[in-house]
Design an enzyme around this catalytic site. Sequence first.
Site, PDB file in Angstrom:
ATOM      1  N   ASP A   1       1.017  -1.171   0.060  1.00  0.00           N
ATOM      2  CA  ASP A   1       0.176  -0.115   0.297  1.00  0.00           C
ATOM      3  C   ASP A   1       0.809   1.215  -0.149  1.00  0.00           C
ATOM      4  OD1 ASP A   1      -2.438  -1.353  -0.126  1.00  0.00           O
ATOM      5  OD2 ASP A   1      -2.910  -1.202   1.848  1.00  0.00           O
TER       6      ASP A   1
ATOM      7  N   ARG B   1       0.683   5.004  16.745  1.00  0.00           N
ATOM      8  CA  ARG B   1       0.447   5.797  15.896  1.00  0.00           C
ATOM      9  C   ARG B   1       0.645   7.242  16.407  1.00  0.00           C
ATOM     10  NH1 ARG B   1       0.705   1.790  13.263  1.00  0.00           N
ATOM     11  NH2 ARG B   1      -0.656   0.819  11.968  1.00  0.00           N
TER      12      ARG B   1
ATOM     13  N   ASP C   1      -6.647   4.005  12.525  1.00  0.00           N
ATOM     14  CA  ASP C   1      -5.526   4.602  12.431  1.00  0.00           C
ATOM     15  C   ASP C   1      -5.478   5.951  11.734  1.00  0.00           C
ATOM     16  OD1 ASP C   1      -4.085   2.381  13.765  1.00  0.00           O
ATOM     17  OD2 ASP C   1      -4.023   1.344  12.079  1.00  0.00           O
TER      18      ASP C   1
ATOM     19  N   SER D   1      -3.573  -9.391   8.020  1.00  0.00           N
ATOM     20  CA  SER D   1      -3.183  -8.413   7.953  1.00  0.00           C
ATOM     21  C   SER D   1      -2.686  -8.007   9.198  1.00  0.00           C
ATOM     22  CB  SER D   1      -4.139  -7.236   7.632  1.00  0.00           C
ATOM     23  OG  SER D   1      -3.901  -5.817   7.979  1.00  0.00           O
TER      24      SER D   1
HETATM   25  N1  ARG Z   1      -7.968  -2.694  16.083  1.00  0.00           N
HETATM   26  C1  ARG Z   1      -6.910  -2.310  16.485  1.00  0.00           C
HETATM   27  C2  ARG Z   1      -6.745  -0.747  16.703  1.00  0.00           C
HETATM   28  O1  ARG Z   1      -7.445   0.045  16.161  1.00  0.00           O
HETATM   29  C3  ARG Z   1      -5.410  -2.735  15.740  1.00  0.00           C
HETATM   30  C4  ARG Z   1      -5.514  -2.013  14.111  1.00  0.00           C
HETATM   31  C5  ARG Z   1      -4.405  -2.709  13.579  1.00  0.00           C
HETATM   32  N2  ARG Z   1      -4.069  -1.717  12.568  1.00  0.00           N
HETATM   33  C6  ARG Z   1      -3.783  -2.090  11.267  1.00  0.00           C
HETATM   34  N3  ARG Z   1      -3.551  -1.066  10.483  1.00  0.00           N
HETATM   35  N4  ARG Z   1      -3.786  -3.446  11.001  1.00  0.00           N
HETATM   36  O2  ARG Z   1      -5.677  -0.087  17.456  1.00  0.00           O
END
Ligand code: ARG
Length: 400
Positions: A13, A93, A122, A173
């Site tokens: 990506d 993040r 995110d 993922s």
């Molecule tokens: N659900 C979790 C969160 O929002 C994990 C997210 C994982 N992020 C990703 N880009 N795969 O913190």
Amino acid sequence: MPKVVLAYSGGLDTSVIIRWLKEERGFDVHAVAIDLGEERDYEGIREKALSIGAVGAEVIDAKEEFARDFIFPALKANAVYEDKYPLSTALGRPLIAKLVGEIALRERADAVAHGATGKGNDQVRFEVTWAVLFPQLQQLAPIRDWGMSREEEIEYARKYGIPIPVEKKSPYSYDTNLWGKSAEAGPLEDPWFEPTREVHQWTRDPQEAPDEPRYVEIGFERGAPVSLDGEELSPAALITRLNALAGEHGVGRIDMIENRLVGIKSRETYECPAAVVLLEAHRDLEGMCLERELAHYKRMVELKYAELVYYGLWYSPLRRALDAFVEQSQATVTGTVRVKLHKGNCVVVGRKSPYSLYRHELATYDRGDRFDQSAARGFIQLWGMSAQTAEQVRREAEEG
Ligand code: ARG
């Protein structure tokens, strides 16, 4: 040409994003990969960015900053979202966004970009952080805005010679940092589907974990872990070591339905061996060292703290204020906790502290008891008086 700094992971990506921003939006792209403890070939990632057409690329090792300034404050707050998720991605993040923004200023860039989709948390964490810390920078979210399907994206990659993973891609993922690893998508989207062995990469199947339990002594100072089995370690080194140790014993698997900020419920699986152990140990030490009213009140703060982090509000006045409270609460959270790791379980089996509020002479039923039991009688009389009076009045009123 305008310039953009991209939070680059090295995956398909964000690789396509490098080229797309150049071809379709006319940006010079400077790619930044942030090492928060995912073990990868970062030099290879840097070179890949350049080969795809980035004008600049760099890697920042932020493991210690992440552990010290993000993970440990959250640990002191026992921050766990919806009783299960230790917030690994959510804590990572804001730090990635902060570092990318700083580089954008250094590079005199016009914009910053991320590779998050429009369905997750995110994007919120990136963009809120940028809006708060770097309001002058334009924000770009190509994945959300370009409207390409997966197939079109691969086609785009092919057209520009962007490497596409050749081995049959895992359907899952992952997102990984020191505090944990998340796995989503593919068969996991069925909440009834039990994760199969290839989902887990950090933890051994508890059934296949060693028969012999492993005891670990964790030393804490003012709420922060500082040593394992007496050996002092830096924050990131301690977490790394404990991830391996606890993962070996199958500790740290989490499977849950989670409420995303954007209103979607999602099925999430995590592996957070060090986080699970440290949270368990830290809570236990607090049990010994925090005065009752402080301990109970702190639970409310913890709930709000976890929510704030999950919601992308790390850089907010409330998080800072709560951190001040939490930090103050940790003044006496110093000591050692002994945990037993065995076949997927982590159990605290011992704790000691110079600030221990546990008083043997008060608690004991044996000889040496110094508790004055006769004082209890008057205490209970007054304690129950309010409820007693209310009940009396209610009966009188009902009986007319
Ligand atoms: N659900 C979790 C969160 O929002 C994990 C997210 C994982 N992020 C990703 N880009 N795969 O913190």
